[in-house]
Structures are given as structure tokens and as C-alpha cells.
Write a protein that holds these residues in place. Structure first.
Motif, PDB file in Angstrom:
ATOM      1  N   ASP A  33      49.539 -67.875 110.985  1.00 51.13           N
ATOM      2  CA  ASP A  33      50.404 -67.141 111.923  1.00 51.13           C
ATOM      3  C   ASP A  33      50.445 -67.798 113.295  1.00 51.13           C
ATOM      4  O   ASP A  33      51.436 -67.687 114.023  1.00 51.13           O
ATOM      5  CB  ASP A  33      49.934 -65.690 112.064  1.00 51.13           C
ATOM      6  CG  ASP A  33      50.201 -64.868 110.818  1.00 51.13           C
ATOM      7  OD1 ASP A  33      51.079 -65.264 110.027  1.00 51.13           O
ATOM      8  OD2 ASP A  33      49.524 -63.842 110.626  1.00 51.13           O
ATOM      9  N   SER A  34      49.363 -68.468 113.686  1.00 54.74           N
ATOM     10  CA  SER A  34      49.324 -69.072 115.022  1.00 54.74           C
ATOM     11  C   SER A  34      49.956 -70.462 115.060  1.00 54.74           C
ATOM     12  O   SER A  34      50.078 -71.056 116.124  1.00 54.74           O
ATOM     13  CB  SER A  34      47.879 -69.148 115.537  1.00 54.74           C
ATOM     14  OG  SER A  34      47.091 -70.032 114.755  1.00 54.74           O
ATOM     15  N   TYR A  35      50.348 -70.977 113.920  1.00 55.81           N
ATOM     16  CA  TYR A  35      51.077 -72.253 113.883  1.00 55.81           C
ATOM     17  C   TYR A  35      52.540 -71.964 114.221  1.00 55.81           C
ATOM     18  O   TYR A  35      53.191 -71.170 113.546  1.00 55.81           O
ATOM     19  CB  TYR A  35      50.967 -72.884 112.491  1.00 55.81           C
ATOM     20  CG  TYR A  35      51.625 -74.255 112.370  1.00 55.81           C
ATOM     21  CD1 TYR A  35      50.866 -75.414 112.399  1.00 55.81           C
ATOM     22  CD2 TYR A  35      53.004 -74.381 112.218  1.00 55.81           C
ATOM     23  CE1 TYR A  35      51.450 -76.666 112.278  1.00 55.81           C
ATOM     24  CE2 TYR A  35      53.604 -75.626 112.107  1.00 55.81           C
ATOM     25  CZ  TYR A  35      52.822 -76.763 112.132  1.00 55.81           C
ATOM     26  OH  TYR A  35      53.408 -78.004 112.021  1.00 55.81           O
ATOM     27  N   ILE A  36      53.040 -72.586 115.260  1.00 57.89           N
ATOM     28  CA  ILE A  36      54.420 -72.350 115.687  1.00 57.89           C
ATOM     29  C   ILE A  36      55.287 -73.530 115.259  1.00 57.89           C
ATOM     30  O   ILE A  36      55.262 -74.593 115.884  1.00 57.89           O
ATOM     31  CB  ILE A  36      54.513 -72.173 117.222  1.00 57.89           C
ATOM     32  CG1 ILE A  36      53.494 -71.134 117.707  1.00 57.89           C
ATOM     33  CG2 ILE A  36      55.928 -71.799 117.621  1.00 57.89           C
ATOM     34  CD1 ILE A  36      53.698 -69.756 117.109  1.00 57.89           C
ATOM     35  N   PRO A  37      56.057 -73.383 114.187  1.00 59.79           N
ATOM     36  CA  PRO A  37      56.882 -74.492 113.708  1.00 59.79           C
ATOM     37  C   PRO A  37      57.967 -74.864 114.714  1.00 59.79           C
ATOM     38  O   PRO A  37      58.520 -73.995 115.397  1.00 59.79           O
ATOM     39  CB  PRO A  37      57.503 -73.945 112.410  1.00 59.79           C
ATOM     40  CG  PRO A  37      56.649 -72.781 112.023  1.00 59.79           C
ATOM     41  CD  PRO A  37      56.172 -72.197 113.315  1.00 59.79           C
ATOM     42  N   VAL A  48      53.871 -74.715 106.338  1.00 59.65           N
ATOM     43  CA  VAL A  48      53.104 -73.491 106.563  1.00 59.65           C
ATOM     44  C   VAL A  48      53.139 -72.615 105.314  1.00 59.65           C
ATOM     45  O   VAL A  48      52.103 -72.097 104.863  1.00 59.65           O
ATOM     46  CB  VAL A  48      53.663 -72.706 107.769  1.00 59.65           C
ATOM     47  CG1 VAL A  48      52.952 -71.359 107.899  1.00 59.65           C
ATOM     48  CG2 VAL A  48      53.487 -73.496 109.055  1.00 59.65           C
ATOM     49  N   GLN A  49      54.316 -72.463 104.739  1.00 58.80           N
ATOM     50  CA  GLN A  49      54.458 -71.629 103.547  1.00 58.80           C
ATOM     51  C   GLN A  49      53.669 -72.206 102.372  1.00 58.80           C
ATOM     52  O   GLN A  49      52.944 -71.471 101.684  1.00 58.80           O
ATOM     53  CB  GLN A  49      55.933 -71.508 103.165  1.00 58.80           C
ATOM     54  CG  GLN A  49      56.169 -70.647 101.918  1.00 58.80           C
ATOM     55  CD  GLN A  49      57.645 -70.521 101.575  1.00 58.80           C
ATOM     56  OE1 GLN A  49      58.519 -70.737 102.414  1.00 58.80           O
ATOM     57  NE2 GLN A  49      57.938 -70.175 100.331  1.00 58.80           N
ATOM     58  N   THR A  50      53.789 -73.508 102.166  1.00 60.13           N
ATOM     59  CA  THR A  50      53.084 -74.140 101.049  1.00 60.13           C
ATOM     60  C   THR A  50      51.575 -74.054 101.230  1.00 60.13           C
ATOM     61  O   THR A  50      50.835 -73.772 100.285  1.00 60.13           O
ATOM     62  CB  THR A  50      53.510 -75.612 100.914  1.00 60.13           C
ATOM     63  OG1 THR A  50      54.929 -75.684 100.741  1.00 60.13           O
ATOM     64  CG2 THR A  50      52.825 -76.267  99.720  1.00 60.13           C
ATOM     65  N   ALA A  96      42.665 -76.293 108.738  1.00 64.20           N
ATOM     66  CA  ALA A  96      41.673 -75.305 109.163  1.00 64.20           C
ATOM     67  C   ALA A  96      42.102 -73.896 108.774  1.00 64.20           C
ATOM     68  O   ALA A  96      41.264 -73.046 108.453  1.00 64.20           O
ATOM     69  CB  ALA A  96      41.459 -75.390 110.672  1.00 64.20           C
ATOM     70  N   SER A  97      43.404 -73.636 108.780  1.00 60.79           N
ATOM     71  CA  SER A  97      43.910 -72.321 108.368  1.00 60.79           C
ATOM     72  C   SER A  97      43.628 -72.075 106.888  1.00 60.79           C
ATOM     73  O   SER A  97      43.299 -70.948 106.482  1.00 60.79           O
ATOM     74  CB  SER A  97      45.413 -72.221 108.636  1.00 60.79           C
ATOM     75  OG  SER A  97      45.694 -72.361 110.021  1.00 60.79           O
TER      76      SER A  97
END
Length: 341
Positions: A33-37, A48-50, A96-97
Motif C-alpha cells: 500500500d505504501s508503494y506509490i506507482p 505491485v499487483q503481481t 521487503a513488502s
């Protein structure tokens, strides 16, 4: 008197090698969630989805499925995910996520840390220590010699066969690892075998560390460098050549421990690395400094002048460019901290 890194001789007990395989401090609290594409880079949203789906699959594999008579059976083989892309696109954030979302036990480490674990524990002991893990996350998956390649290939094959999933990041696709360095047929065969373990996901985009930022800060005057180091609690001050010599006496897996608790690293008389071995060791140090968000302030040459044009034209180009990207971010961090004092 300001502390020096060259006076530190860190040791990591063998029984703590696997236990300490966790994400570096700057990635302690990251999540999908904290990754901002970047909206201009659709591959980032897809990554992110994969990665999130991969983490969910890891959890399911670990939990096992109810079979006949309600018995649980863990998946016999692990899955693999390989995040490929340039510098500063958030691959380590996603790795890390995955780690944070996976069930215990789990492990996260760089490629060089993984080879060190195997070297210290022995191959079968390392397999036994990691075989119960839900996932092994390997950052900076870069192959520097055929021996390490074959070692890790064999390790991942063994772990995957025991149900451990593997996630990795690098700047080179698995089928291209080692290109420009080694041409031995045995080495190339190992590369292809390793590539078959992973599903590859591309993460495109510009280096977020340098978006709309000025060039590298100019070096500090030596007298000012010494003064600033003395005024900064928990800082270290070293001569560049002396530090490089000290690094040659430590296994790279200890570099993280070397800078543990350091608030800022001051380097005097920085100049171009005098050979490839020195440069590669400094790359690992740069990675560990970046992992812990430790500012770097220098006198002498700028941090983007450490790796020579000849080095940048060779087989380790991507490794040197990544290190330069990270060092510049840390040098700006140091410059910003000074301007606020």
C-alpha cells in the motif's frame, strides 16, 4: 576524538547468520500500500499487483491445503518471482513488502549475504536452516563469479524442492546474468537453470532518487569536514584509502554491522578507486550505508567520481551505476542536514 570505521572489527556469530536475515532498517515499515506507482509507468502498478499476489500464494503454500481426511499437505515445490528494472524504481520496496506479508519463518538478504551464510554454515546446514521458511527474499541478485552462481543455483533448487518460495531483485534479467563477464559453458548452463526458477516481472521508470534534483554536492574542505565530523554525535571520520584497505580485510557480509549505530560517515581524500576489487567492495559498503540511510560527506573528489570511465564500460557497469545513484542520494542527504544546522 571522532570514531573511525577502520577501528571497527565486526563479527557475526554463526548461529545468528540466518536470524539476522531481515530487511534493512529503511524498509522496516514498507508495504504494498505504501508503494506509490508512477502513473506514467504502468509496469509499476502491475508489479505491485503481481508481488502482492505472489505473497498471498506464499502464505497459502505455507498454510497448506486440507486434503483427504482433513490432513494438511504443504506444496512440494516453491514458486519464484524475479523483479527486474533500473535503479530507484522501488524493487527493494516490493521485495521487503513480500517479506512482511509472508508468514514466519522467512528470510531477507542480499546475494552476498546469502553466499556468506552458505560459506560459514556449509551447504547442507544452510539448506536445513532455510528449508522450513515460507520465502527467501534475495536483493541485489548479481553474479560476480561462476562459483557463486553454481552455489546459489544449487541452493535455490534444493530449497524450491522443499517448498520454499524465492523472490529476487536485480537490474539484469535472469537469462542475462553474467553477460560480459564469463563465457564458460558450465557457467552459462547454470545461468539458464537458475532463470527457469523465476517468473520475471519488469519494473520500469526513472530513478526516484534523482528526480528534479541538482548534481552531486561539491566536496567539503578537509578542515571543515573534520570540524563537522567532530560536531556530529555518533559520526565516523576515515581516510578514503585507509577505509578501502580495511574493507579488504572484512567479508562484505559484515559491512552492515560495520556501520551499525553510525549517524553519518565522513570520508577524507576521496578519489577514484584504484582497481576493480576496491571498487566492488565499496559498492557493497554503499549499499549498506543506503540501507541504513546514513549520510555521506566527503572531501577530495565527488562521490560520482569514484568509479572510473574504464570501470563503467566493463561488465560491472550496472552495479557501479546503482552504487553511484545511492551515494549521490546519501551525499545530498548529508548536504541537506548541514544546511539545516
Amino acid at each position: 576524538m571522532t570514531e573511525r570505521l577502520i577501528d571497527r572489527k565486526p563479527v557475526i556469530p554463526a548461529d545468528q547468520l540466518v536470524a539476522q536475515m531481515v530487511p534493512p532498517p529503511m524498509f522496516n515499515d514498507v508495504s504494498f500500500d505504501s508503494y506509490i506507482p508512477d502513473p506514467k509507468e504502468p509496469s509499476q502498478s502491475q508489479a505491485v499487483q503481481t508481488a502482492s499476489e505472489f505473497a498471498s500464494e506464499v502464505a497459502k503454500r505455507k498454510k497448506g491445503k486440507r486434503g483427504l481426511f482433513g490432513r494438511k499437505s504443504k506444496s512440494t515445490t516453491g514458486s519464484g518471482l524475479y523483479l527486474d528494472g533500473g535503479f530507484g524504481v522501488g524493487k527493494t520496496h516490493l521485495l521487503a513488502s513480500i517479506y512482511h506479508a509472508a508468514p514466519e519463518p522467512k528470510a531477507f538478504g542480499t546475494f552476498v549475504e546469502l553466499t556468506h551464510v552458505v560459506g560459514v554454515l556449509g551447504f547442507m546446514k544452510a539448506v536445513d536452516e532455510l528449508a522450513s521458511h515460507s520465502v527467501l527474499c534475495i536483493d541485489e541478485f548479481e553474479l560476480d563469479d561462476p562459483g557463486d552462481t553454481m552455489l546459489v543455483s544449487r541452493l535455490l533448487t534444493e530449497l524450491s524442492a522443499r517448498g520454499v518460495s524465492i523472490a529476487a531483485t536485480s537490474n539484469t534479467l535472469p537469462g542475462q546474468l553474467g553477460e560480459g563477464r564469463f563465457a564458460a559453458q558450465d557457467f552459462l548452463r547454470e545461468i539458464r537453470k537458475l532463470a527457469s526458477v523465476f517468473e520475471t516481472v519488469r519494473v520500469d521508470g526513472p530513478d526516484y532518487r534523482h528526480r528534479d534534483l541538482p548534481p552531486a554536492p561539491e566536496p567539503t574542505d578537509p578542515a571543515e569536514l573534520e570540524k563537522r565530523a567532530a560536531e556530529t554525535p555518533d559520526a565516523t571520520l576515515d581516510d578514503f584509502d585507509e577505509l578501502c584497505e580495511h574493507l579488504s580485510k572484512l567479508h562484505p557480509s559484515r559491512y552492515g554491522k560495520l556501520v551499525e549505530g553510525v549517524s553519518a560517515v565522513f570520508l577524507d581524500n576521496v578519489g577514484p578507486a584504484d582497481d576493480q576489487a576496491v571498487a566492488l567492495r565499496f559498492v557493497v559498503l554503499a549499499d549498506r550505508l543506503y540501507d541504513s540511510s546514513i549520510p555521506v560527506i566527503v572531501s577530495g573528489a565527488r562521490l560520482d567520481e569514484i568509479f572510473t570511465e574504464e570501470m563503467l564500460a566493463g561488465g560491472y557497469r550496472k552495479k557501479y551505476l546503482r552504487a553511484t545513484s545511492r551515494l549521490l542520494a546519501l551525499s545530498r542527504f548529508g548536504a541537506a542536514a548541514h544546511s539545516n544546522t
